[in-house]
Design a protein around this motif. Structure first.
Motif, PDB file in Angstrom:
ATOM      1  N   GLU A  56       8.043  -6.870 -13.645  1.00  0.00           N
ATOM      2  CA  GLU A  56       8.292  -5.298 -13.517  1.00  0.00           C
ATOM      3  C   GLU A  56       7.289  -4.976 -12.608  1.00  0.00           C
ATOM      4  OE1 GLU A  56      10.457  -3.740 -15.176  1.00  0.00           O
ATOM      5  OE2 GLU A  56      10.663  -5.207 -17.018  1.00  0.00           O
ATOM      6  N   VAL A  57       7.502  -3.602 -12.254  1.00  0.00           N
ATOM      7  CA  VAL A  57       6.778  -2.765 -10.842  1.00  0.00           C
ATOM      8  C   VAL A  57       5.442  -2.178 -11.539  1.00  0.00           C
ATOM      9  CG1 VAL A  57       6.969  -0.913  -9.391  1.00  0.00           C
ATOM     10  CG2 VAL A  57       8.930  -2.493  -9.876  1.00  0.00           C
ATOM     11  N   TYR A  58       4.598  -2.492 -11.254  1.00  0.00           N
ATOM     12  CA  TYR A  58       3.028  -2.010 -11.673  1.00  0.00           C
ATOM     13  C   TYR A  58       2.402  -1.290 -10.421  1.00  0.00           C
ATOM     14  CZ  TYR A  58       3.547  -4.690 -15.709  1.00  0.00           C
ATOM     15  OH  TYR A  58       4.042  -5.543 -16.884  1.00  0.00           O
ATOM     16  N   LEU A  59       1.463  -0.574 -10.800  1.00  0.00           N
ATOM     17  CA  LEU A  59       0.658   0.377  -9.956  1.00  0.00           C
ATOM     18  C   LEU A  59      -0.796   0.240 -10.212  1.00  0.00           C
ATOM     19  CD1 LEU A  59       1.039   2.890  -7.364  1.00  0.00           C
ATOM     20  CD2 LEU A  59       0.735   4.328  -9.602  1.00  0.00           C
ATOM     21  N   ILE A  60      -1.502   0.195  -9.113  1.00  0.00           N
ATOM     22  CA  ILE A  60      -3.062  -0.176  -9.402  1.00  0.00           C
ATOM     23  C   ILE A  60      -3.667   0.568  -8.161  1.00  0.00           C
ATOM     24  CG2 ILE A  60      -3.323  -2.280  -7.891  1.00  0.00           C
ATOM     25  CD1 ILE A  60      -5.306  -3.274  -9.636  1.00  0.00           C
ATOM     26  N   PRO A  61      -4.948   1.157  -8.458  1.00  0.00           N
ATOM     27  CA  PRO A  61      -5.762   1.855  -7.325  1.00  0.00           C
ATOM     28  C   PRO A  61      -6.139   0.769  -6.311  1.00  0.00           C
ATOM     29  CG  PRO A  61      -6.420   2.619  -9.429  1.00  0.00           C
ATOM     30  CD  PRO A  61      -5.679   1.449  -9.578  1.00  0.00           C
ATOM     31  N   ALA A  62      -6.171   1.312  -5.151  1.00  0.00           N
ATOM     32  CA  ALA A  62      -6.443   0.201  -4.035  1.00  0.00           C
ATOM     33  C   ALA A  62      -7.839  -0.641  -4.329  1.00  0.00           C
ATOM     34  CB  ALA A  62      -6.165   1.041  -2.644  1.00  0.00           C
ATOM     35  N   VAL A  63      -8.721   0.255  -4.836  1.00  0.00           N
ATOM     36  CA  VAL A  63     -10.110  -0.380  -4.875  1.00  0.00           C
ATOM     37  C   VAL A  63      -9.943  -1.385  -6.195  1.00  0.00           C
ATOM     38  CG1 VAL A  63     -11.192   1.560  -3.741  1.00  0.00           C
ATOM     39  CG2 VAL A  63     -10.654   1.624  -6.290  1.00  0.00           C
ATOM     40  N   GLY A  64      -9.072  -1.450  -6.858  1.00  0.00           N
ATOM     41  CA  GLY A  64      -9.105  -2.306  -8.151  1.00  0.00           C
ATOM     42  C   GLY A  64      -9.033  -1.421  -9.294  1.00  0.00           C
ATOM     43  N   GLY A  65      -8.677  -1.909 -10.286  1.00  0.00           N
ATOM     44  CA  GLY A  65      -8.788  -1.135 -11.872  1.00  0.00           C
ATOM     45  C   GLY A  65      -7.684  -1.904 -12.585  1.00  0.00           C
ATOM     46  N   SER A  66      -7.250  -0.976 -13.563  1.00  0.00           N
ATOM     47  CA  SER A  66      -6.223  -1.809 -14.715  1.00  0.00           C
ATOM     48  C   SER A  66      -4.921  -1.173 -13.978  1.00  0.00           C
ATOM     49  CB  SER A  66      -6.559  -0.786 -15.952  1.00  0.00           C
ATOM     50  OG  SER A  66      -7.769  -1.201 -16.307  1.00  0.00           O
ATOM     51  N   PRO A  67      -3.779  -2.160 -13.933  1.00  0.00           N
ATOM     52  CA  PRO A  67      -2.775  -1.885 -13.237  1.00  0.00           C
ATOM     53  C   PRO A  67      -1.873  -1.069 -14.504  1.00  0.00           C
ATOM     54  CG  PRO A  67      -3.249  -4.194 -13.220  1.00  0.00           C
ATOM     55  CD  PRO A  67      -4.085  -3.558 -14.044  1.00  0.00           C
ATOM     56  N   ARG A  68      -0.809  -0.130 -13.957  1.00  0.00           N
ATOM     57  CA  ARG A  68      -0.118   0.607 -14.773  1.00  0.00           C
ATOM     58  C   ARG A  68       1.289   0.197 -14.580  1.00  0.00           C
ATOM     59  NH1 ARG A  68       1.709   5.871 -14.067  1.00  0.00           N
ATOM     60  NH2 ARG A  68       0.344   6.168 -12.287  1.00  0.00           N
ATOM     61  N   ARG A  69       2.136   0.142 -15.658  1.00  0.00           N
ATOM     62  CA  ARG A  69       3.613  -0.413 -15.441  1.00  0.00           C
ATOM     63  C   ARG A  69       4.257   0.882 -15.261  1.00  0.00           C
ATOM     64  NH1 ARG A  69       6.185  -4.265 -20.412  1.00  0.00           N
ATOM     65  NH2 ARG A  69       8.533  -4.237 -19.153  1.00  0.00           N
ATOM     66  N   LEU A  70       5.303   0.722 -14.356  1.00  0.00           N
ATOM     67  CA  LEU A  70       6.165   1.834 -13.882  1.00  0.00           C
ATOM     68  C   LEU A  70       7.629   1.661 -14.404  1.00  0.00           C
ATOM     69  CD1 LEU A  70       5.001   2.698 -10.452  1.00  0.00           C
ATOM     70  CD2 LEU A  70       4.225   3.570 -12.544  1.00  0.00           C
ATOM     71  N   PHE A  87       0.668  -1.270  -0.012  1.00  0.00           N
ATOM     72  CA  PHE A  87      -0.064  -0.002  -0.053  1.00  0.00           C
ATOM     73  C   PHE A  87       0.860   1.290  -0.032  1.00  0.00           C
ATOM     74  CE2 PHE A  87      -3.393  -2.668   1.805  1.00  0.00           C
ATOM     75  CZ  PHE A  87      -4.458  -2.277   0.879  1.00  0.00           C
ATOM     76  N   SER A  88       0.427   2.295  -0.669  1.00  0.00           N
ATOM     77  CA  SER A  88       0.973   3.642  -0.485  1.00  0.00           C
ATOM     78  C   SER A  88       0.662   4.165   0.816  1.00  0.00           C
ATOM     79  CB  SER A  88       0.464   4.673  -1.432  1.00  0.00           C
ATOM     80  OG  SER A  88      -0.824   4.696  -1.607  1.00  0.00           O
ATOM     81  N   PRO A  89       1.557   4.916   1.288  1.00  0.00           N
ATOM     82  CA  PRO A  89       1.360   5.504   2.547  1.00  0.00           C
ATOM     83  C   PRO A  89      -0.038   6.224   3.102  1.00  0.00           C
ATOM     84  CG  PRO A  89       3.581   6.482   1.722  1.00  0.00           C
ATOM     85  CD  PRO A  89       2.880   5.854   0.743  1.00  0.00           C
ATOM     86  N   ASP A  90      -0.789   6.599   1.783  1.00  0.00           N
ATOM     87  CA  ASP A  90      -1.987   6.872   2.112  1.00  0.00           C
ATOM     88  C   ASP A  90      -3.294   6.258   1.703  1.00  0.00           C
ATOM     89  OD1 ASP A  90      -2.116   6.988  -0.770  1.00  0.00           O
ATOM     90  OD2 ASP A  90      -2.302   9.090  -1.039  1.00  0.00           O
ATOM     91  N   GLY A  91      -2.771   4.989   1.219  1.00  0.00           N
ATOM     92  CA  GLY A  91      -3.863   3.950   1.178  1.00  0.00           C
ATOM     93  C   GLY A  91      -4.225   3.952  -0.114  1.00  0.00           C
ATOM     94  N   SER A  92      -4.232   4.870  -0.940  1.00  0.00           N
ATOM     95  CA  SER A  92      -4.999   5.120  -2.434  1.00  0.00           C
ATOM     96  C   SER A  92      -4.460   4.097  -3.434  1.00  0.00           C
ATOM     97  CB  SER A  92      -4.904   6.545  -2.749  1.00  0.00           C
ATOM     98  OG  SER A  92      -3.337   6.913  -2.948  1.00  0.00           O
ATOM     99  N   HIS A  93      -3.164   3.590  -3.439  1.00  0.00           N
ATOM    100  CA  HIS A  93      -2.757   2.784  -4.534  1.00  0.00           C
ATOM    101  C   HIS A  93      -1.919   1.530  -4.030  1.00  0.00           C
ATOM    102  CE1 HIS A  93      -3.391   6.481  -6.839  1.00  0.00           C
ATOM    103  NE2 HIS A  93      -3.698   5.515  -8.032  1.00  0.00           N
ATOM    104  N   ILE A  94      -1.701   0.616  -4.637  1.00  0.00           N
ATOM    105  CA  ILE A  94      -0.884  -0.370  -4.466  1.00  0.00           C
ATOM    106  C   ILE A  94       0.253  -0.642  -5.282  1.00  0.00           C
ATOM    107  CG2 ILE A  94      -0.957  -3.018  -4.043  1.00  0.00           C
ATOM    108  CD1 ILE A  94      -3.751  -2.740  -2.957  1.00  0.00           C
ATOM    109  N   ALA A  95       1.314  -0.762  -5.113  1.00  0.00           N
ATOM    110  CA  ALA A  95       2.408  -1.147  -5.934  1.00  0.00           C
ATOM    111  C   ALA A  95       2.832  -2.498  -5.674  1.00  0.00           C
ATOM    112  CB  ALA A  95       3.543  -0.290  -5.737  1.00  0.00           C
ATOM    113  N   PHE A  96       3.132  -3.430  -6.726  1.00  0.00           N
ATOM    114  CA  PHE A  96       3.399  -4.834  -6.802  1.00  0.00           C
ATOM    115  C   PHE A  96       4.085  -5.112  -7.854  1.00  0.00           C
ATOM    116  CE2 PHE A  96      -0.409  -4.385  -9.523  1.00  0.00           C
ATOM    117  CZ  PHE A  96      -0.126  -5.232 -10.643  1.00  0.00           C
ATOM    118  N   THR A  97       4.724  -6.113  -7.930  1.00  0.00           N
ATOM    119  CA  THR A  97       5.566  -6.851  -8.949  1.00  0.00           C
ATOM    120  C   THR A  97       4.812  -8.010  -9.680  1.00  0.00           C
ATOM    121  OG1 THR A  97       7.586  -6.622  -7.643  1.00  0.00           O
ATOM    122  CG2 THR A  97       7.666  -8.464  -9.467  1.00  0.00           C
ATOM    123  N   GLY A  98       4.778  -7.591 -10.924  1.00  0.00           N
ATOM    124  CA  GLY A  98       3.756  -8.394 -12.122  1.00  0.00           C
ATOM    125  C   GLY A  98       4.635  -9.096 -13.101  1.00  0.00           C
TER     126      GLY A  98
END
Length: 209
Positions: A57-71, A39-50
């Motif tokens: 690679e490192v990806y980002l997704i909203p904590a409520v779900g959605g489309s992952p974005r590659r970083l 979780f991000s410090p404010d809880g709005s997003h989740i970073a993960f290895t996909g």
């Protein structure tokens, strides 16, 4: 964990659930493996290895779900399997703040045992290597002026009660003075530091536990 929500990986997908228990909610569904969610410090997003396009690679997704974005975008390396004893490449370790993810990568290493720590912006800029030669599990101090970290990452292997030359310690890097201090200096395994207020907590197999 963020407040009352836990994110975890099961059967290669990410789920969230209340820390009180209950029904887990699936937030990813790609055939590739997803792991090391943070979780991000404010809880709005989740970073993960996909494992989406061959590489991990490192990806980002909203904590409520959605489309992952590659970083991150890195070249293939010979040892990048989920089950490899040195772990896969580009492992998300945590966050510096709400805009920067810290991850461990072996993209510039000639040794499978050595990886470096990098920061990548959630905006997708080029990753910036942290100013020391290698790193593993880590955690920033509350003021972001220091980093507690392990130099080695090999937690996909059974190393409990290992007492050899590669046993990990907890090190603290000061970004103001550019100095590193070993704060455990023990022959046992001291791993996975977590900074909370003025204390650093970690796991250890000292004392025959």
């Amino acid at each position: 964990i963020f407040r009352k929500q836990i994110v975890f990986s099961y059967a290669g997908d990410l789920y969230t659930v209340s820390n009180m228990g209950g029904i887990a909610r699936k937030i990813t569904s790609h055939p590739g493996y997803e792991m090391f969610a943070r979780f991000s410090p404010d809880g709005s997003h989740i970073a993960f290895t996909g494992q989406y396009d061959g590489n991990r690679e490192v990806y980002l997704i909203p904590a409520v779900g959605g489309s992952p974005r590659r970083l991150t975008y890195t070249a293939s390396i010979s040892r990048d399997n989920v089950s490899d004893r040195m772990g896969p490449n580009n492992i998300v370790m945590g966050w510096k703040d709400n805009e920067n993810v810290i991850f461990r990568s072996r993209k510039n290493s000639f040794s499978s045992f050595n990886g470096e720590l990098y920061l990548v912006s959630t905006k997708g800029d080029l990753p910036q290597q942290l100013p020391f030669s290698r790193g593993g599990f880590c955690c920033y101090s509350p003021d972001r002026k220091k980093l507690a970290y392990n130099r080695i990452f090999r937690e996909f292997r059974t190393w409990k009660r290992y007492r050899g030359g590669m046993a990990d310690d907890i090190w603290v890097y000061n970004f103001i003075t550019n100095k590193t201090v070993n704060i455990t200096n023990n022959k046992a395994q001291d791993i996975i530091p977590m900074w909370y207020k003025k204390k650093i907590y970690f796991l250890s197999d000292r004392n025959k536990v």
